[in-house]
Design an enzyme around this catalytic site. Structure first.
Site, mmCIF file in Angstrom:
data_model
loop_
_atom_site.group_PDB
_atom_site.id
_atom_site.type_symbol
_atom_site.label_atom_id
_atom_site.label_comp_id
_atom_site.label_asym_id
_atom_site.label_seq_id
_atom_site.Cartn_x
_atom_site.Cartn_y
_atom_site.Cartn_z
ATOM 1 N N GLY A 205 0.837 -1.204 0.000
ATOM 2 C CA GLY A 205 0.000 0.000 0.000
ATOM 3 C C GLY A 205 0.859 1.236 0.000
ATOM 4 N N PRO A 207 3.069 4.589 1.279
ATOM 5 C CA PRO A 207 4.131 4.753 2.281
ATOM 6 C C PRO A 207 3.651 5.323 3.621
ATOM 7 C CG PRO A 207 4.865 5.554 0.147
ATOM 8 C CD PRO A 207 3.408 5.238 0.002
ATOM 9 N N VAL A 209 0.794 4.800 5.216
ATOM 10 C CA VAL A 209 0.261 3.690 6.030
ATOM 11 C C VAL A 209 1.382 2.676 6.315
ATOM 12 C CG1 VAL A 209 -1.425 1.796 6.112
ATOM 13 C CG2 VAL A 209 -2.131 4.043 5.286
ATOM 14 N N GLY A 210 2.336 2.580 5.398
ATOM 15 C CA GLY A 210 3.499 1.706 5.635
ATOM 16 C C GLY A 210 4.173 2.048 6.957
ATOM 17 N N GLU A 227 5.632 -3.296 0.756
ATOM 18 C CA GLU A 227 5.630 -3.060 -0.700
ATOM 19 C C GLU A 227 4.907 -1.742 -0.912
ATOM 20 O OE1 GLU A 227 7.091 -4.887 -2.951
ATOM 21 O OE2 GLU A 227 7.319 -6.902 -2.163
ATOM 22 N N CYS A 261 1.336 0.465 -9.094
ATOM 23 C CA CYS A 261 2.441 0.954 -8.263
ATOM 24 C C CYS A 261 3.703 1.227 -9.068
ATOM 25 C CB CYS A 261 2.728 -0.035 -7.148
ATOM 26 S SG CYS A 261 3.105 -1.692 -7.737
HETATM 27 P P1 NAD Z 1 -5.503 0.945 0.412
HETATM 28 O O1 NAD Z 1 -6.097 2.251 0.772
HETATM 29 O O2 NAD Z 1 -6.370 -0.159 -0.055
HETATM 30 O O3 NAD Z 1 -4.650 0.496 1.671
HETATM 31 C C1 NAD Z 1 -3.916 -0.696 1.699
HETATM 32 C C2 NAD Z 1 -4.330 -1.499 2.909
HETATM 33 O O4 NAD Z 1 -3.984 -0.791 4.084
HETATM 34 C C3 NAD Z 1 -5.827 -1.757 2.956
HETATM 35 O O5 NAD Z 1 -6.052 -3.109 3.295
HETATM 36 C C4 NAD Z 1 -6.305 -0.803 4.018
HETATM 37 O O6 NAD Z 1 -7.445 -1.246 4.702
HETATM 38 C C5 NAD Z 1 -5.108 -0.722 4.954
HETATM 39 N N1 NAD Z 1 -5.066 0.525 5.683
HETATM 40 C C6 NAD Z 1 -5.443 1.750 5.248
HETATM 41 N N2 NAD Z 1 -5.251 2.672 6.210
HETATM 42 C C7 NAD Z 1 -4.732 2.019 7.278
HETATM 43 C C8 NAD Z 1 -4.318 2.421 8.580
HETATM 44 N N3 NAD Z 1 -4.403 3.687 8.962
HETATM 45 N N4 NAD Z 1 -3.822 1.479 9.403
HETATM 46 C C9 NAD Z 1 -3.728 0.196 9.015
HETATM 47 N N5 NAD Z 1 -4.116 -0.238 7.804
HETATM 48 C C10 NAD Z 1 -4.606 0.653 6.944
HETATM 49 O O7 NAD Z 1 -4.423 1.100 -0.732
HETATM 50 P P2 NAD Z 1 -3.481 2.307 -1.036
HETATM 51 O O8 NAD Z 1 -2.533 2.496 0.077
HETATM 52 O O9 NAD Z 1 -4.245 3.456 -1.534
HETATM 53 O O10 NAD Z 1 -2.714 1.641 -2.284
HETATM 54 C C11 NAD Z 1 -2.077 2.403 -3.218
HETATM 55 C C12 NAD Z 1 -0.615 2.589 -2.829
HETATM 56 O O11 NAD Z 1 0.000 1.330 -2.745
HETATM 57 C C13 NAD Z 1 0.195 3.372 -3.840
HETATM 58 O O12 NAD Z 1 1.114 4.174 -3.166
HETATM 59 C C14 NAD Z 1 0.924 2.294 -4.613
HETATM 60 O O13 NAD Z 1 2.108 2.716 -5.223
HETATM 61 C C15 NAD Z 1 1.166 1.292 -3.534
HETATM 62 N N6 NAD Z 1 1.285 -0.052 -4.093
HETATM 63 C C16 NAD Z 1 2.468 -0.685 -3.989
HETATM 64 C C17 NAD Z 1 2.624 -1.945 -4.559
HETATM 65 C C18 NAD Z 1 3.920 -2.680 -4.487
HETATM 66 O O14 NAD Z 1 3.941 -3.856 -4.816
HETATM 67 N N7 NAD Z 1 5.007 -2.061 -4.069
HETATM 68 C C19 NAD Z 1 1.551 -2.535 -5.203
HETATM 69 C C20 NAD Z 1 0.356 -1.852 -5.259
HETATM 70 C C21 NAD Z 1 0.220 -0.612 -4.702
#
Ligand code: NAD
Length: 485
Positions: A205, A207, A209-210, A227, A261
């Protein structure tokens, strides 16, 4: 993804769900002692079953993705089904070899002993996945986790409800809950899951939230694979075949409507090629999606923006870029009712505008010019390290310079995004774009503990001569050991 995109954590999960997560986590903890002892044949049988069920439910998979994104079924097969089944096939072919202990050399000072690395399952792991390739990015890591012999709790994204429902039915139809379980829900569910002392967390997801995930993991000293994303640049060198480049880039940027991503985020094109390259890029888009605004909007090949929140985020990026002086070179058509944004090329984009500061993650494509390669490299290096970096050109020296002087999760030369499909390569980011790797043996290792095992075969090994008391003879041996062994 901007910091403002951080999902808000709602009040928290209700008591019933909290207890349910606790119950399943404890069941998996108990069961992991058994699952961790499974043989390669037993794990392969599970992967084969998953593969079979994926093919049996191929149509439902495509329907789910169409409901979530209006995604063309052919694109779903290429970008959701194929990556997972190829990961399964690769694991089935190699698992026996991956699980074998790896013998390592013994230094002279430890003569008489032998050593090996043994891969042990981490135990109970969590996979938290995003919405943009909901099935690929959930089941891909699941394959690695199963191959490595773990129990798994999955939390798919709340933004793709049809895909999450599809996966819940698929998973619950194959695995008992004490082996693989899935909890749907939003950030609150994720937060509750993250409070458990997992043995590994695999998060995909944004960065922002990472960082939340890593902080939660730190409380239990849980290892993580992150990731993440970033602004993946494309450089079009003076030596590039721009026809080929435009064809490939117009696919990579607009597949899944730019919500990838590793999608090219922006283009740095040599200024001598600007005019011709732009014409070819437009041609590449027209060939795939249509010649007029109307045709493109009606195209069955173009997905939609996932929801109104992301539609608004992207249109804000577009509008603020225009306000700052950017020019719409192509496209720029939006429709809030259907979360539609057409493939859009922007030129004259000020480098300090927000579209050049944060990950775009949509079909907006800034094209910037440069006059010499070091200038392009310096610009890339002035930002966070991206997940991918792309270079188009034939000049070997420039290719070497680009690889050596930039840093990113992965690199593709004369193509974009396809490094994701080579399972012999690690897939992951660096710093802001991620931590650790997935895919193939790298995914297997992410979910395994590399245990160091040394076996002493001698009763009186050499090292005992270095024990105290430190006689002159012992001191002499220590001196020789330090100097030569
Ligand atoms: P998203 O909003 O679906 O979030 C990802 C997960 O995190 C979900 O399951 C969500 O419920 C959980 N989440 C959200 N907020 C949270 C919190 N505060 N605490 C704990 N968990 C939480 O997806 P996103 O983040 O919008 O995804 C898009 C991002 O992901 C982009 O930055 C993209 O580049 C990155 N991405 C990376 C890869 C990779 O393989 N490196 C692949 C796909 C997407």
């Amino acid at each position: 993804m901007p910091k403002s995109e951080k999902s808000k954590i709602s009040k928290g999960v209700n008591q019933k769900l909290k207890k349910e997560i606790e119950r399943v986590f404890n069941l998996q903890l108990q069961n992991s002692a058994i699952v961790s002892q499974t043989t390669s044949a037993e794990r392969i049988a599970k992967l084969k079953l998953l593969n079979q069920k994926l093919f049996e439910t191929r149509e439902q998979l495509c329907t789910a993705l169409f409901e979530d994104f209006q995604k063309n079924p052919a694109e779903t097969e290429v970008t959701e089904l194929y990556p997972v089944v190829s990961e399964i096939r690769h694991a089935i072919k190699n698992l026996k070899k991956w699980m074998k202990p790896v013998k390592v050399k013994t230094p002279i000072s430890l003569l008489g002993s032998s050593a090996r690395i043994q891969y042990q399952p981490k135990g109970v792991v969590a996979i938290i996945s995003p919405w943009n390739y909901p099935v690929n990015l959930t089941l891909g890591p699941l394959v690695s986790a199963i191959a490595a012999g773990n129990c798994v709790i999955i939390k798919p994204s709340e933004m793709t409800p049809s895909s999450s429902k599809y996966m819940r039915e698929l998973i619950t139809g194959i695995f008992p809950e004490n082996e693989v379980a899935i909890f749907e829900g939003d950030a609150a569910v994720s937060t509750e899951i993250l409070s458990k002392p997992f043995h590994h967390i695999f998060y995909t997801g944004n960065p922002a939230v990472g960082k939340i995930v890593m902080t939660a993991a730190a409380r239990n000293l849980t290892s993580v694979t992150l990731e993440l994303g970033g602004k993946s640049p494309v450089v079009i060198d003076e030596s590039a075949d721009i026809g080929e480049a435009a064809k490939k880039i117009s696919w990579a940027k607009f597949v899944n409507c730019g919500q990838t991503c590793i999608a090219p985020d922006y283009i740095l094109v040599h200024d001598s090629l600007r005019h011709d390259f732009l014409a070819l890029l437009k041609k590449g888009i027209a060939e795939k999606y249509g010649n007029t605004d109307e045709e493109i909007k009606k195209s069955k090949n173009l997905s939609r923006i996932i929801n109104s929140r992301h539609f608004l985020r992207l249109t804000n990026l577009l509008n603020s870029a225009i306000k700052a002086g950017a020019n719409i070179e192509y496209g720029g058509v939006t429709d809030a009712k259907s979360n539609y944004i057409s493939p859009t090329i922007l030129t004259e984009v000020p480098l300090n505008s927000s579209i050049m500061q944060e990950e775009i993650f949509g079909p907006l494509f800034p094209v910037i010019t440069f006059s010499d390669l070091p200038e392009a490299i310096d610009y890339i290096n002035s930002g966070e390290k991206p997940l991918a970096a792309y270079f188009y050109g034939k000049n070997k020296e420039n290719i070497r310079r680009f690889i050596q002087k930039t840093s990113s999760g992965g690199v593709c030369i004369n193509d974009s995004m396809i490094h994701f499909s080579n399972l012999n390569l690690p897939f992951g980011g660096i710093n802001n774009s991620g931590l650790g790797n997935g895919h193939g043996i790298f995914g297997f290792k992410a979910f395994s503990h590399e245990r160091a095992i040394l076996r002493q075969h001698l009763k009186k090994p050499f090292l005992q001569m270095l024990y105290p008391p430190y006689t002159p003879f012992a001191r002499k041996l220590i001196d020789l050991t330090v100097k030569y062994f």
